[in-house]
Design a protein around this motif. Structure first.
Motif, PDB file in Angstrom:
ATOM      1  N   PRO A 144       0.830  -1.210   0.000  1.00  0.00           N
ATOM      2  CA  PRO A 144       0.000   0.000   0.000  1.00  0.00           C
ATOM      3  C   PRO A 144       0.860   1.253   0.000  1.00  0.00           C
ATOM      4  N   ALA A 145       0.527   2.184  -0.881  1.00  0.00           N
ATOM      5  CA  ALA A 145       1.333   3.395  -1.046  1.00  0.00           C
ATOM      6  C   ALA A 145       0.780   4.566  -0.257  1.00  0.00           C
ATOM      7  N   GLU A 146       0.149   4.278   0.866  1.00  0.00           N
ATOM      8  CA  GLU A 146      -0.342   5.325   1.771  1.00  0.00           C
ATOM      9  C   GLU A 146       0.373   5.144   3.097  1.00  0.00           C
ATOM     10  N   PRO A 147       1.494   5.807   3.304  1.00  0.00           N
ATOM     11  CA  PRO A 147       2.305   5.559   4.499  1.00  0.00           C
ATOM     12  C   PRO A 147       1.640   6.046   5.779  1.00  0.00           C
ATOM     13  N   GLN A 148       1.936   5.333   6.852  1.00  0.00           N
ATOM     14  CA  GLN A 148       1.505   5.762   8.184  1.00  0.00           C
ATOM     15  C   GLN A 148       2.197   7.070   8.516  1.00  0.00           C
ATOM     16  N   VAL A 149       1.470   7.977   9.181  1.00  0.00           N
ATOM     17  CA  VAL A 149       2.075   9.236   9.596  1.00  0.00           C
ATOM     18  C   VAL A 149       3.148   8.945  10.646  1.00  0.00           C
ATOM     19  N   LEU A 150       4.365   9.407  10.386  1.00  0.00           N
ATOM     20  CA  LEU A 150       5.466   9.261  11.335  1.00  0.00           C
ATOM     21  C   LEU A 150       5.663  10.611  12.018  1.00  0.00           C
ATOM     22  N   ASP A 151       5.101  10.733  13.220  1.00  0.00           N
ATOM     23  CA  ASP A 151       5.060  12.042  13.867  1.00  0.00           C
ATOM     24  C   ASP A 151       6.269  12.337  14.743  1.00  0.00           C
ATOM     25  N   SER A 152       7.213  11.398  14.835  1.00  0.00           N
ATOM     26  CA  SER A 152       8.397  11.619  15.657  1.00  0.00           C
ATOM     27  C   SER A 152       9.486  10.637  15.244  1.00  0.00           C
ATOM     28  N   VAL A 153      10.698  10.899  15.695  1.00  0.00           N
ATOM     29  CA  VAL A 153      11.795   9.992  15.393  1.00  0.00           C
ATOM     30  C   VAL A 153      11.599   8.653  16.092  1.00  0.00           C
ATOM     31  N   VAL A 190      26.393  15.092  15.305  1.00  0.00           N
ATOM     32  CA  VAL A 190      26.113  13.661  15.318  1.00  0.00           C
ATOM     33  C   VAL A 190      24.690  13.429  14.824  1.00  0.00           C
ATOM     34  N   THR A 191      24.559  12.858  13.637  1.00  0.00           N
ATOM     35  CA  THR A 191      23.243  12.570  13.065  1.00  0.00           C
ATOM     36  C   THR A 191      22.522  11.516  13.898  1.00  0.00           C
ATOM     37  N   LEU A 192      21.259  11.792  14.230  1.00  0.00           N
ATOM     38  CA  LEU A 192      20.432  10.931  15.090  1.00  0.00           C
ATOM     39  C   LEU A 192      21.013  10.805  16.498  1.00  0.00           C
ATOM     40  N   GLY A 193      21.879  11.746  16.860  1.00  0.00           N
ATOM     41  CA  GLY A 193      22.584  11.639  18.144  1.00  0.00           C
ATOM     42  C   GLY A 193      21.680  11.589  19.357  1.00  0.00           C
ATOM     43  N   THR A 194      20.607  12.379  19.368  1.00  0.00           N
ATOM     44  CA  THR A 194      19.745  12.403  20.553  1.00  0.00           C
ATOM     45  C   THR A 194      18.899  11.145  20.684  1.00  0.00           C
ATOM     46  N   ARG A 195      18.788  10.360  19.613  1.00  0.00           N
ATOM     47  CA  ARG A 195      17.998   9.118  19.668  1.00  0.00           C
ATOM     48  C   ARG A 195      18.883   7.878  19.804  1.00  0.00           C
ATOM     49  N   LEU A 220      21.072  19.788  18.953  1.00  0.00           N
ATOM     50  CA  LEU A 220      21.385  20.960  18.141  1.00  0.00           C
ATOM     51  C   LEU A 220      20.096  21.509  17.530  1.00  0.00           C
ATOM     52  N   PRO A 221      20.081  22.779  17.122  1.00  0.00           N
ATOM     53  CA  PRO A 221      18.882  23.326  16.460  1.00  0.00           C
ATOM     54  C   PRO A 221      18.543  22.534  15.194  1.00  0.00           C
ATOM     55  N   GLU A 222      17.261  22.522  14.847  1.00  0.00           N
ATOM     56  CA  GLU A 222      16.830  21.843  13.626  1.00  0.00           C
ATOM     57  C   GLU A 222      17.503  22.452  12.408  1.00  0.00           C
ATOM     58  N   LEU A 223      17.793  21.605  11.420  1.00  0.00           N
ATOM     59  CA  LEU A 223      18.279  22.105  10.141  1.00  0.00           C
ATOM     60  C   LEU A 223      17.116  22.721   9.365  1.00  0.00           C
ATOM     61  N   SER A 224      17.438  23.513   8.354  1.00  0.00           N
ATOM     62  CA  SER A 224      16.395  24.133   7.536  1.00  0.00           C
ATOM     63  C   SER A 224      15.761  23.133   6.578  1.00  0.00           C
ATOM     64  N   PHE A 225      16.387  21.974   6.394  1.00  0.00           N
ATOM     65  CA  PHE A 225      15.822  20.908   5.576  1.00  0.00           C
ATOM     66  C   PHE A 225      15.843  19.623   6.399  1.00  0.00           C
ATOM     67  N   VAL A 226      15.020  18.650   6.031  1.00  0.00           N
ATOM     68  CA  VAL A 226      14.773  17.431   6.814  1.00  0.00           C
ATOM     69  C   VAL A 226      14.868  17.700   8.324  1.00  0.00           C
ATOM     70  N   PRO A 227      14.092  18.655   8.826  1.00  0.00           N
ATOM     71  CA  PRO A 227      14.209  19.042  10.246  1.00  0.00           C
ATOM     72  C   PRO A 227      13.791  17.929  11.207  1.00  0.00           C
ATOM     73  N   GLU A 228      13.109  16.893  10.696  1.00  0.00           N
ATOM     74  CA  GLU A 228      12.675  15.793  11.562  1.00  0.00           C
ATOM     75  C   GLU A 228      13.851  14.955  12.062  1.00  0.00           C
ATOM     76  N   VAL A 229      14.974  15.004  11.349  1.00  0.00           N
ATOM     77  CA  VAL A 229      16.135  14.203  11.727  1.00  0.00           C
ATOM     78  C   VAL A 229      16.946  14.974  12.766  1.00  0.00           C
ATOM     79  N   PRO A 230      17.035  14.475  13.997  1.00  0.00           N
ATOM     80  CA  PRO A 230      17.743  15.219  15.045  1.00  0.00           C
ATOM     81  C   PRO A 230      19.259  15.076  14.924  1.00  0.00           C
ATOM     82  N   HIS A 231      19.958  16.099  15.388  1.00  0.00           N
ATOM     83  CA  HIS A 231      21.417  16.086  15.452  1.00  0.00           C
ATOM     84  C   HIS A 231      21.827  16.544  16.847  1.00  0.00           C
ATOM     85  N   ALA A 232      23.028  16.175  17.222  1.00  0.00           N
ATOM     86  CA  ALA A 232      23.480  16.493  18.577  1.00  0.00           C
ATOM     87  C   ALA A 232      24.966  16.807  18.598  1.00  0.00           C
TER      88      ALA A 232
END
Length: 313
Positions: free
Chosen positions: A12-21, A112-117, A154-166
């Motif tokens: 199915p091409a209707e993805p579940q909403v991913l509301d957080s990391v 660090v990409t995904l560092g906080t998770r 770290l503050p959110e990036l201006s693009f793909v802000p859902e991906v946390p960095h640390a």
């Protein structure tokens, strides 16, 4: 491979909403039990992502699974390399020291990409210099909750802000000998990761685009072209990442993918829903990240191929 191709064409091409990391990680972990090959996990993770940021996260983590297959599959992992002066092996100052109290790790990683998770951190550290004055690097696996480990969002990036960095601070962190992974930290891990990451992030993006194309009614020939590019990139993801020939082929593969995404797909975004279209306009910057580093790597690979050719192979 047929399993992941069937999935991309029929799921199915209707993805579940991913509301957080955290939601993304649970979905990624569920997929990992079905798609054990990192390349297939990247494709499937991208397909089920509701946005490019979480597709990227699946590709990034699949790349780590490709390079570090011996590490726990059920823990989110982050690679920690970049320091205040960059990530070049000569500027790594994080230190792995053999003291009277045992091995100790100290230093600062700035991005660090995904560092906080992450629950497990893969830290590039120096043991000192060799006889030629070059950094002797090792890769150290550290529990993110170990005493002396401090991660700051770290503050959110201006693009793909859902991906946390640390930012990561390591203060005299105790390290067991088995935490130090075998082999040279640069040649065996850090250098090939750049190639492995490119392959798997591209796979995840292509998986996501196939999902967008299916639910938005993009023409068959465009979706089939994206699928063919995914098959090509999957093959490259399984090639030896340190070989010059792999880099040269990857250079061509990245160029083909970028052309397809930016030219073939560009007029089709008008047929997608507004939210997806607006996120793409924001996140497409991801395609150009690390472009200069990639170009230098390709040029070096071309030179190695030329040198080998002149020497008769």
């Amino acid at each position: 491979m047929n399993d992941v191709l069937h999935f991309l064409l029929t799921a199915p091409a209707e993805p579940q909403v991913l509301d957080s990391v955290d939601t993304w990680w649970r979905r990624h972990l569920e997929l990992s039990s079905r798609f054990t090959a990192p390349s297939d996990l990247a494709l499937a993770g991208g397909f089920l992502a509701d946005r490019l940021g979480f597709a990227f996260a699946s590709g990034y983590h699949a790349a780590l699974r490709r390079l570090f297959p011996e590490l726990p599959a059920d823990q989110p992992i982050a690679l920690c390399a970049t320091e205040p002066a960059g990530a070049h092996p000569n500027v790594i100052e994080t230190r792995l020291a053999d003291t009277s109290a045992g091995l100790r790790l100290s230093g600062n990683k700035t991005f660090v990409t995904l560092g906080t998770r992450a629950e497990l951190l893969l830290v590039v550290a120096s043991e000192g210099q060799d006889a030629q004055g070059r950094n002797r690097l090792r890769m150290v696996a550290v529990d993110a909750k170990r005493p002396g480990v401090r991660l700051s969002a770290l503050p959110e990036l201006s693009f793909v802000p859902e991906v946390p960095h640390a930012e990561l601070i390591l203060e005299d962190v105790a390290v067991a000998p088995e935490d130090v992974l075998p082999g040279d930290g640069y040649a065996r891990y850090l250098k090939p990761f750049r190639t492995v990451e490119d392959c798997h992030v591209q796979l995840a993006m292509l998986g996501w685009l196939l999902q967008v194309g299916r639910r938005s009614g993009w023409p068959d020939d465009v979706r089939e072209e994206l699928l063919a590019l995914a098959v090509m990139m999957r093959g490259l993801s399984q090639a030896e990442p340190s070989e010059a020939a792999t880099h040269v082929a990857l250079g061509g593969g990245l160029a083909l993918t970028k052309r397809a995404v930016l030219e073939r797909c560009e007029p089709l975004w008008a047929s997608t829903d507004a939210t997806t279209r607006e996120r793409w306009a924001r996140d497409r910057v991801l395609l150009g990240v690390a472009g200069k580093v990639r170009a230098k790597r390709l040029e070096a690979a071309r030179q190695r191929i030329q040198d080998a050719s002149e020497q008769g192979g």
